[in-house]
Design an enzyme around this catalytic site. Structure first.
Site, PDB file in Angstrom:
ATOM      1  N   THR A  46       0.666  -1.200   0.016  1.00 52.54           N
ATOM      2  CA  THR A  46      -0.070   0.003  -0.021  1.00 52.54           C
ATOM      3  C   THR A  46       0.962   1.258   0.110  1.00 52.54           C
ATOM      4  O   THR A  46       1.777   1.246   1.013  1.00 52.54           O
ATOM      5  CB  THR A  46      -1.001  -0.195   1.220  1.00 52.54           C
ATOM      6  OG1 THR A  46      -1.858   1.250   1.183  1.00 52.54           O
ATOM      7  CG2 THR A  46      -0.272   0.008   2.481  1.00 52.54           C
ATOM      8  N   GLU A  47       0.685   2.165  -0.777  1.00 56.72           N
ATOM      9  CA  GLU A  47       1.583   3.242  -1.063  1.00 56.72           C
ATOM     10  C   GLU A  47       1.823   4.204  -0.052  1.00 56.72           C
ATOM     11  O   GLU A  47       2.805   5.046   0.010  1.00 56.72           O
ATOM     12  CB  GLU A  47       1.156   4.008  -2.437  1.00 56.72           C
ATOM     13  CG  GLU A  47      -0.183   4.633  -2.490  1.00 56.72           C
ATOM     14  CD  GLU A  47      -1.177   3.819  -3.036  1.00 56.72           C
ATOM     15  OE1 GLU A  47      -1.321   2.724  -2.943  1.00 56.72           O
ATOM     16  OE2 GLU A  47      -2.143   4.472  -3.771  1.00 56.72           O
ATOM     17  N   ASN A  48       0.785   3.976   0.894  1.00 56.14           N
ATOM     18  CA  ASN A  48       0.956   5.102   1.929  1.00 56.14           C
ATOM     19  C   ASN A  48       1.980   4.497   3.022  1.00 56.14           C
ATOM     20  O   ASN A  48       2.396   4.971   4.065  1.00 56.14           O
ATOM     21  CB  ASN A  48      -0.203   5.176   2.715  1.00 56.14           C
ATOM     22  CG  ASN A  48      -0.970   3.940   3.200  1.00 56.14           C
ATOM     23  OD1 ASN A  48      -1.075   3.221   2.434  1.00 56.14           O
ATOM     24  ND2 ASN A  48      -1.510   3.928   4.296  1.00 56.14           N
TER      25      ASN A  48
END
Lengths: 211, 220, 220, 211
Positions: A46-48
């Site tokens: 997840t890019e966060n």
């Protein structure tokens, strides 16, 4: 019979190899997670800022510090790792993810992607990580209905919506057919409740049948 | 001179932020959002700010409240439009706030460049899209890149988990997000933390933001 | 397909490294130096290599032994000349090896760029010095920068402290040095570690090199 | 009386403010650490990836994984932190260090630094972190003898050795005098066993007396 979104998600999941590192975009692509075999060692990014993200958190699992890119509370799996945004997007931009799965407004015959902006003059632009995802993963899979609600095709000769990325889409999974975008054109891999000829007649994009 | 100041209050932590500052505000959703520092900034009164953050405020609190007070001239962010971003939406449609939309990874990398002394960098993201319009491009090894410039902050407001008395910071889970990057890109870095612990308590192997980047810390 | 392979031997770990490869070799001094992997590479026999490492070998073992066997065409490093770099010195003076000297920070940043998908970057280091001669420069905000390009590896050989069975790595103290950067810049990343632990043993907050970067691990 | 290297180191240490983050170059600059007050909260950086480095390790303290940029075993102090090379040099290049102290072959009147290469045709070039340090710290202090062994001055109108950095040196600490390199020229801050006039006569660089 055309596919519903869960069946589309299952088709995407089927094409993800064991051991892959995968980012599932916000919205329908997150459904793909439900269809990944538990023993395939597929790791979700997840890019966060996390690898090996687990399923959505429920009840007491919910931790406001542990969310996915859609800001939904999630869980961690054994072997997960956290990192900051610059490292996370470096991971994407550097081509380390095997697959990302995205929704789309339009995909062009050359694999251009439009999924961030409808182009309406009064829309407030908001891109998030869409362009970073489009440009970064080794393979970009799009999951969408083949036709918009007004009946216009979403697989098009040229995108009319503002672009997210150029020539980045490799495969398109829709309710009526799945497509591979290749150097030789758009290949229909399989159809659902529609014939190749009917599909061809309803799209302005030249299609080839899979061999 | 560079030693961290452990503040007794959020008011003390944000004291002196000047009108016209570029303020980097950490967080992604509520995770890592320095809510109490934003509240203190509203009280403090600085105006004509440029805010750099992933979003442009939610509901009526935090960043949205800062916007509602008319303190923000411009927002640089990746995703202003959300279901509850009515404050920003209203200001934007009324022409009362400027917006620069930046892909999320470019937002992070441009701040990273600012903190790392990089003058500019060639980035493949957004090539061929409206967000690259008017920007310089260059082909390198057969691929097209857009030239991107650093984003520096006069101030960074970040949320972390724990600090020691030197200002070394650790984060919790995905609340890490923009904090470590903004800490390198802000001239003055102000961190709110859950707890300040004695120096030596944090394992040197696990510190994410070393003390050199941190100017003020306040426990909230 | 991307899942890490936990190898039984260093020979298995370096199997298949091709002639002509660019090999990134971690370590600063002996700290973090993947000595056993280098020994295995010598046994394995790959030749015509380009080696990227901070130094150019010490004494008669490790990298120096690889050089002595004539396997290395070119060295890219920051500091080849040391009191015990006689193997490199001899080859260099005999015109038998190419050398590209890169400032230490540029060496790290150029590999970081390779791993991060950055096409090139403007760097202030070395401006006005012989190491910037012939390179493109540009003035940005009144400061001069040199355009620097990524350094990619076909293979990275790194030394870490512990790995889990997924290939998540942690390091020890200053042995961390180039390992995490090279892990992002190598197409195939091979790590020697002191210990392989079960997945879940390493705290997700403290992992320095996430599993996505690691292809093969061997405990030595 | 001219100063010995320990006295020079003490002078450098005197000018480092409490709370500073400091990098001490390989060689004589490391002596500065011996003269920093323990209670001043001065934090030492070593570019191989550590902040708050402690003194050299002795006996059982020696750990091969804990070394400084000169590859000497060192110790950690409470509040130290480790990071990788890209992060460490980003910290330097980004201007976060307050002071770095370096040795030099030559410093020019404009603050150009030459400390990595004697320019001899058969010398094997080796730069390490010298150029990164020169360009990164807010203040660069040089510590050197004022004259080379052959009697030639090392504070010169123009460096003849290959440069490490342009206009980067702020202060020069030597055995015979300390200098500030300013926009208005080279200022002599203090002299040791030599008069200002004699100093001026032995250097080709125009000097000003401190006010």
């Amino acid at each position: 019979m055309s596919l519903n979104k869960h069946e589309m998600a299952a088709l995407v999941a089927r094409d993800i190899e064991a051991g892959s590192f995968v980012n599932l975009g916000i919205g329908q692509p997150t459904l793909v997670a439900d269809h990944l075999p538990a023993d395939a060692g597929i790791v979700l990014h997840t890019e966060n800022g996390m690898l090996n993200m687990g399923p959505a958190a429920v009840g007491e699992q919910i931790d406001p510090d542990l969310i996915n890119a859609g800001k939904v509370p999630v869980t961690e799996l054994p072997g997960s790792a956290y990192f900051h945004h610059a490292d996370s997007f470096a991971m994407m931009r550097g081509g380390h993810l095997d697959v990302c799965v995205l929704g789309a407004f339009q995909v062009s015959a050359r694999g251009d992607l439009a999924n961030w902006h409808t182009g309406e003059p009064d829309a407030i632009p908001a891109v998030g990580g869409a362009m970073d995802l489009a440009v970064g993963a080794k393979s970009v899979y799009v999951m969408m209905t083949l036709f918009a609600k007004d009946g216009t095709p979403k697989l098009v000769p040229e995108c009319t919506y503002p672009l997210t990325g150029l020539g980045c889409v490799n495969r398109v999974y829709t309710d009526l057919a799945t497509f591979a975008i290749t150097a030789g054109g758009v290949v229909v891999r399989e159809t659902f409740g529609i014939s190749f000829d009917e599909l061809s007649s309803r799209l302005a994009v030249p299609l080839r049948e899979a061999e | 001179m560079s030693a961290v100041k452990i503040c007794d209050s959020t008011a003390e932590a944000v004291d002196g932020i000047a009108d016209g500052s570029t303020v980097l505000i950490g967080g992604f959703g509520l995770a890592g959002m320095p809510v109490q520092l934003i509240d203190a900034l509203i009280e403090q009164g600085a105006t004509d700010l440029t805010v750099v953050s992933n979003n442009a405020g939610n509901g009526d609190t935090g960043l949205a409240a800062l916007l509602a007070k008319g303190r923000v001239r411009k927002v640089i962010c990746s995703f202003p439009r959300q279901s509850d971003s009515w404050v920003f939406d209203g200001l934007f449609r009324a022409g009362k706030i400027e917006l620069e939309v930046v892909p999320q990874g470019n937002l992070a990398e441009r701040m990273r460049a600012a903190g790392a002394g990089i003058g500019a960098f060639y980035c493949p993201t957004a090539v061929g899209t409206p967000l690259a319009e008017g920007k310089e491009t260059r082909e390198i090894d057969g691929r097209t890149y857009v030239l991107e410039y650093p984003i520096k902050g006069d101030v960074a407001l970040i949320g972390a988990h724990r600090s020691d008395r030197m200002g070394n910071l650790v984060y919790r889970k995905t609340a890490r997000n923009f904090g470590p990057v903004m800490a390198t890109a802000g001239r003055q870095v102000i961190a709110q933390v859950s707890e300040v612990v004695d120096t030596g308590v944090l394992d040197p192997e696990v510190i994410v933001t070393p003390s050199i980047y941190v100017d003020r810390v306040v426990a909230v």
